[in-house]
Write a protein that holds these residues in place. Structure first.
Motif: not given
Lengths: 209, 209
Positions: A111-137
């Motif tokens: 679980r600990e490893r899964d959680m670290q990976r998922a949260q690292a992936a969310w950090a990437v998602a979060r960056e996309m969700l603040s990028d107005p050049s992306l029309g769809l995420v």
């Protein structure tokens, strides 16, 4: 083929069809007149049926066809190379694609490893969700990461609600949490009527992979 | 982001997670062991929910990612240029795409003309269903043409059953006929939980178009 051609030699059927289509057209025209607002929409595809991720990738293709740039994060999956990944990697200038590492959580049992990976992936998602050049995420299989509480749902909601106004977001995976359904514009529950797997047919490249 | 990070300071939760994931893994491994057959599958996506056609186009992307060639026939639709059409037209050597002419049947209100067009589109589909070089064939919105009896369902079934052994076929559209569900391997019913349209938001390029 000729002998099986359906013919319309009954004028009644033609007339009934015309009237039915006319009523349908009126109904649709009225609905179209009522729906005139444009905005970035949140689409959620959930349920146990086949078609959730593929629907997300179909919307990626649609968005690219309209000249948009697209961001994709695949949560949970990652051990098996998929057709959609190799296909969309062809367009590095149009598609930013991030695949979360190393397989399904039931393969790792950590679980600990899964959680670290998922949260690292969310950090990437979060960056996309603040990028107005992306029309769809597309946040593929995010619901699974939320179901196993690998990412905090309130964090996800906050980041979704503060994204650029015209950005569309598609979120897939079984068991979408109620908080997410609440803020989404379009939610589809995909139900299994039948599945090839239950008939002894394994996952087929081009269909499931 | 740190303050919202979910922490696992309870060893019980970790242990429960590990046990649950282990049971899940055993279950999945057993299912995978049982499903070992390969064959061309028929996938049907139906119901009123959003995601039927986009799921079909996602499988087209998947198949292309595996190096397959793909055939697509779009029934009924055609008046509105769609994102998926302009996108997949980029790959003329990999995707053979046929769009049936001139709009939804409720715009034409002419059964005889609709029927001629649908049957001409089926003639193209039929050719694809006898071409072993196509790994996947998408018959988008075919169910609508069947529902309005613009094409004979028995003709469709016969042509589907005599296609190349390893060819996958995806058929989309509301109201799939029972005869088609009967012969399909995988069938998903897409149910509407909610839709942006009902909230006054019109069809958005990249999502619906």
């Amino acid at each position: 083929m000729k002998d099986k051609t359906v013919t319309t030699d009954t004028p009644d059927l033609d007339e009934r069809h015309r009237r039915r289509m006319q009523r349908k057209k009126e109904l649709i025209d009225a609905k179209i007149a009522a729906a005139q607002r444009d905005c970035g929409v949140i689409v959620v595809t959930t349920g146990n049926g086949k078609g959730k991720s593929s629907s997300g990738f179909g919307m990626v293709a649609r968005a690219l066809g309209h000249g948009m740039k697209v961001g994709v994060v695949q949560f949970i999956k990652g051990a098996v190379p998929t057709g959609e990944e190799s296909f969309f990697r062809r367009f590095p200038d149009e598609v930013r694609l991030h695949v979360m590492g190393e397989g399904y959580t039931w393969d790792t049992q950590d679980r600990e490893r899964d959680m670290q990976r998922a949260q690292a992936a969310w950090a990437v998602a979060r960056e996309m969700l603040s990028d107005p050049s992306l029309g769809l995420v597309l946040l593929d299989e995010l619901n699974i990461a939320l179901k196993y509480r690998l990412i905090d749902v309130q964090q996800v909601i906050d980041d979704l609600l503060s994204r650029p106004e015209m950005q569309h977001v598609v979120i897939t995976g079984r068991a979408a949490p109620p908080e997410l359904i609440e803020i989404a514009h379009t939610v589809t529950e995909m139900g299994v009527v039948k599945h090839a797997f239950a008939q002894g047919i394994r996952a087929q490249p081009g269909v499931e992979l």
